[in-house]
Design a protein around this motif. Structure first.
Motif, PDB file in Angstrom:
ATOM      1  N   HIS A   1     -19.544  17.613 -55.083  1.00 19.40           N
ATOM      2  CA  HIS A   1     -20.953  17.693 -55.462  1.00 19.40           C
ATOM      3  C   HIS A   1     -21.673  18.751 -54.640  1.00 19.40           C
TER       4      HIS A   1
ATOM      5  N   SER B   1     -20.870  10.403 -44.048  1.00 20.43           N
ATOM      6  CA  SER B   1     -19.697   9.828 -44.706  1.00 20.43           C
ATOM      7  C   SER B   1     -19.048  10.928 -45.537  1.00 20.43           C
ATOM      8  N   PRO B   2     -17.795  10.741 -45.969  1.00 16.32           N
ATOM      9  CA  PRO B   2     -17.094  11.820 -46.684  1.00 16.32           C
ATOM     10  C   PRO B   2     -17.789  12.290 -47.955  1.00 16.32           C
ATOM     11  N   GLU B   3     -18.522  11.391 -48.639  1.00 16.69           N
ATOM     12  CA  GLU B   3     -19.158  11.767 -49.906  1.00 16.69           C
ATOM     13  C   GLU B   3     -20.131  12.925 -49.746  1.00 16.69           C
TER      14      GLU B   3
ATOM     15  N   TYR C   1     -14.770   5.679 -45.422  1.00 13.84           N
ATOM     16  CA  TYR C   1     -15.934   5.524 -46.304  1.00 13.84           C
ATOM     17  C   TYR C   1     -17.070   4.762 -45.632  1.00 13.84           C
TER      18      TYR C   1
ATOM     19  N   TYR D   1     -11.663  16.912 -47.163  1.00 19.22           N
ATOM     20  CA  TYR D   1     -12.311  15.692 -47.659  1.00 19.22           C
ATOM     21  C   TYR D   1     -11.381  14.489 -47.504  1.00 19.22           C
TER      22      TYR D   1
ATOM     23  N   SER E   1     -17.497  23.618 -48.228  1.00 17.16           N
ATOM     24  CA  SER E   1     -17.853  22.258 -47.809  1.00 17.16           C
ATOM     25  C   SER E   1     -16.918  21.765 -46.700  1.00 17.16           C
TER      26      SER E   1
ATOM     27  N   VAL F   1     -11.616  10.992 -45.213  1.00 17.99           N
ATOM     28  CA  VAL F   1     -11.480   9.638 -45.777  1.00 17.99           C
ATOM     29  C   VAL F   1     -10.401   8.845 -45.058  1.00 17.99           C
TER      30      VAL F   1
ATOM     31  N   GLY G   1     -18.337  16.335 -50.486  1.00 19.05           N
ATOM     32  CA  GLY G   1     -17.445  16.356 -51.635  1.00 19.05           C
ATOM     33  C   GLY G   1     -17.726  17.533 -52.563  1.00 19.05           C
TER      34      GLY G   1
END
Length: 333
Positions: A260, A253-255, A157, A144, A81, A148, A258
């Protein structure tokens, strides 16, 4: 007196080999037909389904890269990732802040990801087993956190919006069908490249490393070099998938990059079939579509989704491609 039933003739052995090859090809064709049917249905009817399938194809490219490192070379990485983030943020920043076109921005992100993978992989790939897994996990977490905290570039974010769509010059993929068709072509090209790699000298070197690093080294295979090449290929495809994502969505965005993403990629690769060409594609499609099939169950949706994945892994430990091959071999006997 010799028991004739215990002796297998050369003709019988040849027929068994041919039957296995034909069964394997038939299974692969069946998986490809199923994948094409899903994509074709989404292309025809469009709408929300085409969006889901588009995301699945982006993940298919990402997982195909991970499959090179895990399936062909038998290494473990929880940090792919990070390279998707490098590619995605490179495309986002260069197109929104500096006015670059999407294609040059994607190529710049690809180069950045490959350079980062080389600098990281050269010392890290000397590790083995769970040590390598933990090191790559740390790489993903570090990137990651950079996404952020580096708010001057990544906007933290808040994310970056207004990213232009995929396109070359005046040609842009803006409609659902155009996006899906573009991603389908790219996915097929990646699959063809993966198939050629498996059958090449490079693929045989990967297989030797996967079988036994010590034996491969004794046979003259430069284990460190081929592990690094495998890592670079995986990083390159991860970068491309990250760039594709931001241009399709128009926001990052960073999410997005992540843990996930890592968990989802591992689920897709094992559901589809580790070490196969079609596995990452059918795995990405199935794992992406399953939550939509159970959406009507409301509170029981996650339970049904989890149980379905467990059942698939129990009865198809080699993935859906492996299950199809087993079924074809059983039917041909």
């Amino acid at each position: 007196m010799t028991n004739s039933h215990s002796i297998t003739s050369p003709e019988g052995s040849l027929m068994a080999v041919r039957s296995g090859v034909i069964g394997s090809r038939a299974a692969s064709i069946g998986v490809w037909v199923a994948s094409a049917a899903i994509v074709g249905y989404a292309l025809v009817f469009g709408g929300y389904l085409s969006t889901i399938v588009a995301f699945a194809l982006i993940y298919a490219i990402f997982v195909s890269g991970l499959n090179v490192f895990m399936g062909l070379t038998a290494q473990v990485s929880f940090g792919q990732s990070a390279f998707a983030a490098i590619g995605g943020y490179s495309s986002a920043v260069l197109t929104t802040t500096y006015g670059w076109a999407p294609l040059p921005a994607m190529l710049c992100g690809l180069v950045a990801a490959l350079v980062a993978a080389f600098l990281i992989g050269f010392p890290t790939l000397r590790l083995k087993g769970h040590y390598l897994a933990m090191a790559t996990l740390a790489i993903g977490l570090i990137v990651y956190e950079i996404a952020v905290e580096w708010e001057g570039v990544t906007q933290g974010y808040m994310g970056i919006s207004g990213i232009p769509p995929l396109g070359i010059g005046s040609l842009e993929a803006t409609s659902d069908q155009q996006i899906l068709l573009t991603l389908s072509v790219l996915t097929v090209l990646v699959a063809i490249a993966m198939s050629r790699i498996r059958q090449s000298r490079l693929g045989r070197a990967f297989a030797a490393v996967a079988g036994s690093e010590e034996a491969a080294s004794a046979l003259g295979v430069n284990v460190a070099r081929y592990k690094l090449v495998s890592f670079l290929l995986a990083a390159g495809l991860a970068s491309i998938s990250g760039s594709l994502f931001v241009h399709v969505v128009g926001y990052v965005s960073p999410e997005v990059f992540g843990l996930h993403m890592v968990v989802l990629a591992f689920t897709m690769i094992y559901i589809g079939g580790l070490g196969t060409v079609a596995g990452p594609i059918i795995g990405a499609l199935i794992v992406s579509l399953l939550p939509e099939l159970f959406r009507g169950l409301s509170e029981s949706q996650d339970l049904a989704y989890g149980l379905t994945l467990i059942v698939i892994l129990i009865y198809a430990p080699k993935g859906l491609v492996g299950l199809a091959r087993t079924f074809d071999m059983w039917r041909s006997q």
